[in-house]
Design a protein around this motif. Structure first.
Motif, PDB file in Angstrom:
ATOM      1  N   SER A   1     140.881  35.493  61.641  1.00  0.00           N
ATOM      2  CA  SER A   1     140.037  34.453  62.231  1.00  0.00           C
ATOM      3  C   SER A   1     138.599  34.561  61.732  1.00  0.00           C
ATOM      4  O   SER A   1     137.917  33.542  61.577  1.00  0.00           O
ATOM      5  N   VAL A   2     138.124  35.773  61.460  1.00  0.00           N
ATOM      6  CA  VAL A   2     136.794  35.927  60.855  1.00  0.00           C
ATOM      7  C   VAL A   2     136.747  35.181  59.531  1.00  0.00           C
ATOM      8  O   VAL A   2     135.804  34.427  59.245  1.00  0.00           O
ATOM      9  N   ALA A   3     137.788  35.383  58.713  1.00  0.00           N
ATOM     10  CA  ALA A   3     137.833  34.715  57.415  1.00  0.00           C
ATOM     11  C   ALA A   3     137.920  33.201  57.569  1.00  0.00           C
ATOM     12  O   ALA A   3     137.226  32.444  56.880  1.00  0.00           O
ATOM     13  N   ALA A   4     138.772  32.744  58.496  1.00  0.00           N
ATOM     14  CA  ALA A   4     138.949  31.304  58.701  1.00  0.00           C
ATOM     15  C   ALA A   4     137.662  30.643  59.192  1.00  0.00           C
ATOM     16  O   ALA A   4     137.281  29.562  58.726  1.00  0.00           O
ATOM     17  N   VAL A   5     136.994  31.296  60.135  1.00  0.00           N
ATOM     18  CA  VAL A   5     135.752  30.737  60.673  1.00  0.00           C
ATOM     19  C   VAL A   5     134.663  30.735  59.606  1.00  0.00           C
ATOM     20  O   VAL A   5     133.855  29.799  59.512  1.00  0.00           O
ATOM     21  N   ALA A   6     134.650  31.768  58.769  1.00  0.00           N
ATOM     22  CA  ALA A   6     133.654  31.827  57.694  1.00  0.00           C
ATOM     23  C   ALA A   6     133.834  30.671  56.716  1.00  0.00           C
ATOM     24  O   ALA A   6     132.855  30.104  56.220  1.00  0.00           O
ATOM     25  N   VAL A   7     135.083  30.287  56.453  1.00  0.00           N
ATOM     26  CA  VAL A   7     135.349  29.128  55.588  1.00  0.00           C
ATOM     27  C   VAL A   7     134.786  27.865  56.228  1.00  0.00           C
ATOM     28  O   VAL A   7     134.161  27.026  55.567  1.00  0.00           O
ATOM     29  N   GLY A   8     134.984  27.709  57.547  1.00  0.00           N
ATOM     30  CA  GLY A   8     134.423  26.563  58.257  1.00  0.00           C
ATOM     31  C   GLY A   8     132.908  26.548  58.220  1.00  0.00           C
ATOM     32  O   GLY A   8     132.285  25.482  58.134  1.00  0.00           O
ATOM     33  N   TRP A   9     132.301  27.725  58.259  1.00  0.00           N
ATOM     34  CA  TRP A   9     130.840  27.834  58.196  1.00  0.00           C
ATOM     35  C   TRP A   9     130.320  27.257  56.873  1.00  0.00           C
ATOM     36  O   TRP A   9     129.320  26.538  56.846  1.00  0.00           O
ATOM     37  N   GLY A  10     131.035  27.556  55.788  1.00  0.00           N
ATOM     38  CA  GLY A  10     130.617  27.046  54.483  1.00  0.00           C
ATOM     39  C   GLY A  10     130.653  25.531  54.429  1.00  0.00           C
ATOM     40  O   GLY A  10     129.783  24.889  53.831  1.00  0.00           O
ATOM     41  N   GLU A  11     131.650  24.923  55.104  1.00  0.00           N
ATOM     42  CA  GLU A  11     131.758  23.462  55.115  1.00  0.00           C
ATOM     43  C   GLU A  11     130.594  22.833  55.882  1.00  0.00           C
ATOM     44  O   GLU A  11     130.024  21.822  55.462  1.00  0.00           O
ATOM     45  N   TYR A  12     130.226  23.428  57.019  1.00  0.00           N
ATOM     46  CA  TYR A  12     129.093  22.904  57.785  1.00  0.00           C
ATOM     47  C   TYR A  12     127.770  23.128  57.057  1.00  0.00           C
ATOM     48  O   TYR A  12     126.847  22.321  57.161  1.00  0.00           O
ATOM     49  N   LEU A  13     127.669  24.226  56.315  1.00  0.00           N
ATOM     50  CA  LEU A  13     126.456  24.475  55.530  1.00  0.00           C
ATOM     51  C   LEU A  13     126.285  23.388  54.485  1.00  0.00           C
ATOM     52  O   LEU A  13     125.165  22.900  54.256  1.00  0.00           O
ATOM     53  N   ASN A  14     127.387  22.969  53.872  1.00  0.00           N
ATOM     54  CA  ASN A  14     127.317  21.883  52.892  1.00  0.00           C
ATOM     55  C   ASN A  14     126.852  20.584  53.541  1.00  0.00           C
ATOM     56  O   ASN A  14     126.060  19.830  52.963  1.00  0.00           O
ATOM     57  N   GLU A  15     127.334  20.308  54.755  1.00  0.00           N
ATOM     58  CA  GLU A  15     126.900  19.104  55.473  1.00  0.00           C
ATOM     59  C   GLU A  15     125.404  19.155  55.766  1.00  0.00           C
ATOM     60  O   GLU A  15     124.699  18.154  55.652  1.00  0.00           O
ATOM     61  N   LEU A  16     124.922  20.325  56.155  1.00  0.00           N
ATOM     62  CA  LEU A  16     123.494  20.487  56.446  1.00  0.00           C
ATOM     63  C   LEU A  16     122.663  20.286  55.189  1.00  0.00           C
ATOM     64  O   LEU A  16     121.627  19.593  55.211  1.00  0.00           O
ATOM     65  N   LEU A  17     123.095  20.873  54.098  1.00  0.00           N
ATOM     66  CA  LEU A  17     122.361  20.724  52.832  1.00  0.00           C
ATOM     67  C   LEU A  17     122.358  19.274  52.360  1.00  0.00           C
ATOM     68  O   LEU A  17     121.350  18.770  51.845  1.00  0.00           O
ATOM     69  N   ASP A  18     123.476  18.600  52.570  1.00  0.00           N
ATOM     70  CA  ASP A  18     123.573  17.200  52.168  1.00  0.00           C
ATOM     71  C   ASP A  18     122.630  16.335  52.991  1.00  0.00           C
ATOM     72  O   ASP A  18     121.991  15.411  52.473  1.00  0.00           O
ATOM     73  N   GLY A  19     122.513  16.640  54.288  1.00  0.00           N
ATOM     74  CA  GLY A  19     121.651  15.851  55.160  1.00  0.00           C
ATOM     75  C   GLY A  19     120.175  16.124  54.989  1.00  0.00           C
ATOM     76  O   GLY A  19     119.340  15.251  55.254  1.00  0.00           O
ATOM     77  N   THR A  20     119.830  17.323  54.535  1.00  0.00           N
ATOM     78  CA  THR A  20     118.410  17.677  54.404  1.00  0.00           C
ATOM     79  C   THR A  20     117.898  17.564  52.966  1.00  0.00           C
ATOM     80  O   THR A  20     116.808  17.051  52.723  1.00  0.00           O
ATOM     81  N   LEU A  21     118.682  18.038  52.010  1.00  0.00           N
ATOM     82  CA  LEU A  21     118.230  18.078  50.623  1.00  0.00           C
ATOM     83  C   LEU A  21     118.963  17.093  49.723  1.00  0.00           C
ATOM     84  O   LEU A  21     118.616  16.933  48.551  1.00  0.00           O
ATOM     85  N   GLY A  22     119.991  16.437  50.281  1.00  0.00           N
ATOM     86  CA  GLY A  22     120.754  15.489  49.480  1.00  0.00           C
ATOM     87  C   GLY A  22     121.593  16.148  48.411  1.00  0.00           C
ATOM     88  O   GLY A  22     121.925  15.522  47.397  1.00  0.00           O
ATOM     89  N   THR A  23     121.944  17.418  48.616  1.00  0.00           N
ATOM     90  CA  THR A  23     122.752  18.138  47.642  1.00  0.00           C
ATOM     91  C   THR A  23     123.758  19.014  48.363  1.00  0.00           C
ATOM     92  O   THR A  23     123.632  19.250  49.566  1.00  0.00           O
ATOM     93  N   THR A  24     124.760  19.478  47.647  1.00  0.00           N
ATOM     94  CA  THR A  24     125.756  20.385  48.216  1.00  0.00           C
ATOM     95  C   THR A  24     126.022  21.519  47.237  1.00  0.00           C
ATOM     96  O   THR A  24     125.676  21.421  46.055  1.00  0.00           O
TER      97      THR A  24
END
Length: 487
Positions: free
Chosen positions: A140-163
Motif C-alpha cells: 500500500s505504501v508503493a500504491a499510494v506513492a504512485v497516486g502521489w505522483g499523479e496528483y503532483l502532476n496535476e498540481l504542476l499542470d495547474g500552477t506551471l502549465g507543465t507535467t
C-alpha cells in the motif's frame, strides 16, 4: 546395601523435543510481550508520543486517497446517499476498531495484530498475520506513492502549465522507464522517519493539519454551490447501490490501526492507544460524511462517473476560477504524502517486533542509540517499497492489500474473544461493549468483505501466503526466540 557415595541416578534418555504441532501453536505470554516493550538490538525505542500525536498517526494513515479518489467511484453506485454509505462503512470498521482499542490498551506493543495473535493463537497464526501486515503496509505504501505522483502532476499542470515527462513518471509497461515521483516521496518519508519517532510525529501532525484544513476549505466553498435538487432522488439505485458503495468505501478506513504499531513509543500507551484509535476513526468518519454531503449537493451524482479529481472539479465549478482547484490539488499532494509517511512508519514497527521474536532477520530490530529509531529497518523497507513503486505496475497487486488487511482485522476480533476467556482478570483500560456480539460481528463483516473480493485478488493472496509459509518453515521456525527460551 546402598552406596551413599554414588552419584544420584539420572534418566539417560534425552529431553523430548516438542512436536511440530506444539511448536507451531506456542504462545508468547502477554507479560513477556509487555516486558520486552522498547527493547531492540543495541538500543531502546523512546517513549515520546502523546495521545494527540498517536491520533495524528492514525489519521495520517487513513485520511488520503479514500476521499480524494474513491468518492468518485462510490457516488455513481449510491447517488446522493453516498454519505450514508460512508456511515455504513465506518460502522463496519468500528467493530474491528473496538477490538483494536481493547487489545492496544491491554498489550501496548509495536507488533499490533501480529503480537495480539502471538499471545492468543500461537506462533504460526502470528506469523501469517504478520505476513499479511507486510503485504498490507508494504504494497500500500508503493500504491499510494504512485497516486502521489499523479496528483503532483496535476498540481504542476495547474500552477506551471507543465507535467513530469511520462518516461520518468511511469514504470515499464505503462509508457515509461521509472516512476521517479513515487520513489522520491518514499525516500523523503524515509529521511524524516530516521530522525526518530518524536520528530517524525511532528512532521506527520503538520501534514495531517494541512489536509484537514484543505477539506474544511472545500466544504466551505462547496457549500455555496449546493443545490437542493441534487439530493433527489436520495437513493436512485436503492439499498443495493448504497451497500455496494459502502463495500467500496470500507477501504477508505484502512489505516486507523496505525496507532497500535506505536505501542512502544507512546508515553502512556494503556490510556492513550485506545483513545487515539477511537478518536481517529470518529474524526475521519465525520470528515468523510461532511465532504460527501457537500460534494453531492454541489455536483449532480451522475457527473461523478469517470471523474478522478471530483473535488477539484467542484471547486472550479463553484468559484469559476482554477485557483481553488490548485489549492485542493496541493492539499491532496500533502494528504497522500502523509499516508505514505504514516504507513511506512507502521511497517517498520511491525517488522521490528517480528525481528525481536526471531522470525525475521535481527537487522530489523536494530535500534540507533542516538535517535532511538530502527534506522536500518527504515532504510531497507523504504528502498524496497521505493523500488516496487518506481518500477512495477501494481495493478491487481494493490488490491491484495485489502484482503491482507481484512484478514488481520478478523484475527484481532478473534484474539479479543480468546483473551477475554483465557485471561478474564487481566487489566484492561478499554473493554469492547456488548461482548461477545461486537467482536463476532466484526469478524463476520471482515469475512463478508473478503469473500466479496474478486478471484484474482484471492490468487495473489494465496501466492503471497505460500511464500510466507515457506519462509517461516525455512527461517522463522528454527530461529524463534520463544523456542530458544523454552530449551
Amino acid at each position: 546395601m546402598l552406596d551413599h557415595g554414588a552419584p544420584p541416578a539420572t534418566d539417560p534418555s534425552p529431553a523430548k523435543t516438542p512436536g511440530l504441532g506444539t511448536r507451531l501453536m506456542r504462545r508468547k505470554p502477554v507479560e513477556r510481550l509487555v516486558a520486552e516493550g522498547g527493547q531492540g538490538e543495541g538500543g531502546m525505542l523512546r517513549r515520546s508520543l502523546s495521545m494527540w500525536q498517536l491520533t495524528m498517526i492514525s489519521i495520517g494513515a487513513t485520511l488520503g486517497t479514500g476521499i480524494f479518489v474513491v468518492l468518485g467511484d462510490a457516488t455513481p453506485l449510491a447517488g446522493p446517499a453516498v454519505a450514508i454509505s460512508f456511515v455504513i462503512a465506518g460502522l463496519t470498521a468500528l467493530f474491528s476498531a473496538l477490538s483494536y482499542a481493547e487489545l492496544a490498551g491491554s498489550i501496548p506493543v509495536s507488533g499490533s495484530s501480529y503480537s495480539y495473535s502471538y499471545a492468543t493463537m500461537g506462533e504460526i497464526v502470528a506469523w501469517i498475520c504478520g505476513w499479511c501486515l507486510i503485504l498490507e503496509y508494504g504494497v500500500s505504501v508503493a500504491a499510494v506513492a504512485v497516486g502521489w505522483g499523479e496528483y503532483l502532476n496535476e498540481l504542476l499542470d495547474g500552477t506551471l502549465g507543465t507535467t513530469i515527462p511520462e518516461s520518468v513518471s511511469a514504470p515499464l509497461g505503462e509508457g515509461g522507464f521509472i516512476n521517479l515521483p513515487a520513489l522520491v516521496v518514499i525516500l523523503l518519508a524515509m529521511v524524516f522517519l530516521m530522525r526518530g519517532a518524536k520528530e517524525s510525529a511532528r512532521v506527520n501532525t503538520i501534514m495531517v493539519v494541512v489536509k484537514i484544513v484543505t477539506l474544511v476549505i472545500f466544504c466551505a466553498i462547496g457549500f455555496m454551490g449546493i443545490k437542493a435538487g441534487n439530493y433527489t432522488p436520495l437513493a436512485p439505485l436503492g439499498v443495493t447501490g448504497i451497500s455496494a458503495a459502502a463495500a467500496t468505501l470500507f477501504f477508505s478506513y484502512i489505516g486507523f490501526d496505525a496507532a497500535s504499531t506505536a505501542g512502544e513509543e507512546a508515553t502512556n500507551p494503556k490510556r492513550d492507544l485506545p483513545r487515539a484509535i477511537m478518536l481517529s476513526l470518529l474524526i475521519v468518519t465525520a470528515l468523510y460524511c461532511l465532504v460527501a454531503l457537500v460534494a453531492v449537493g454541489a455536483m449532480p451524482w451522475q457527473d461523478f462517473e469517470g471523474t478522478e479529481a471530483a473535488l477539484a472539479q467542484i471547486m472550479k465549478d463553484v468559484t469559476g476560477h482554477s485557483f481553488w482547484s490548485v489549492v485542493l490539488a496541493a492539499g491532496a499532494v500533502v494528504a497522500i504524502a502523509s499516508v505514505v509517511f504514516a504507513v511506512l512508519y507502521g511497517q517498520t514497527r511491525i517488522l521490528f517486533a517480528m525481528a525481536r521474536d526471531g522470525l525475521v532477520p535481527k537487522v530489523f530490530a536494530k535500534v540507533d542509540a542516538r535517535t532511538g529509531s530502527p534506522r536500518a529497518n527504515t532504510v531497507i523497507v523504504s528502498l524496497f517499497c521505493g523500488v516496487l513503486a518506481a518500477t512495477i505496475p501494481l495493478g491487481e497487486l494493490a488490491n491484495a492489500t485489502s484482503i491482507g488487511t481484512l484478514f488481520a482485522f478478523g484475527l484481532v476480533n478473534v484474539a479479543v474473544v480468546i483473551l477475554r476467556y483465557t485471561r478474564p482478570d487481566m487489566s484492561r483500560t478499554f473493554r469492547v461493549a456488548l461482548f461477545p456480539a461486537t467482536p463476532i460481528l466484526g469478524l463476520l463483516f471482515c469475512l463478508y468483505m473478503m469473500f466479496s473480493l474478486p478471484g484474482v485478488t484471492w490468487a495473489v493472496f494465496g501466492g503471497w501466503m505460500i511464500v510466507g509459509v515457506m519462509f517461516y518453515f525455512g527461517y522463522g521456525l528454527r530461529r524463534s526466540r520463544l523456542a530458544t527460551a523454552e530449551k
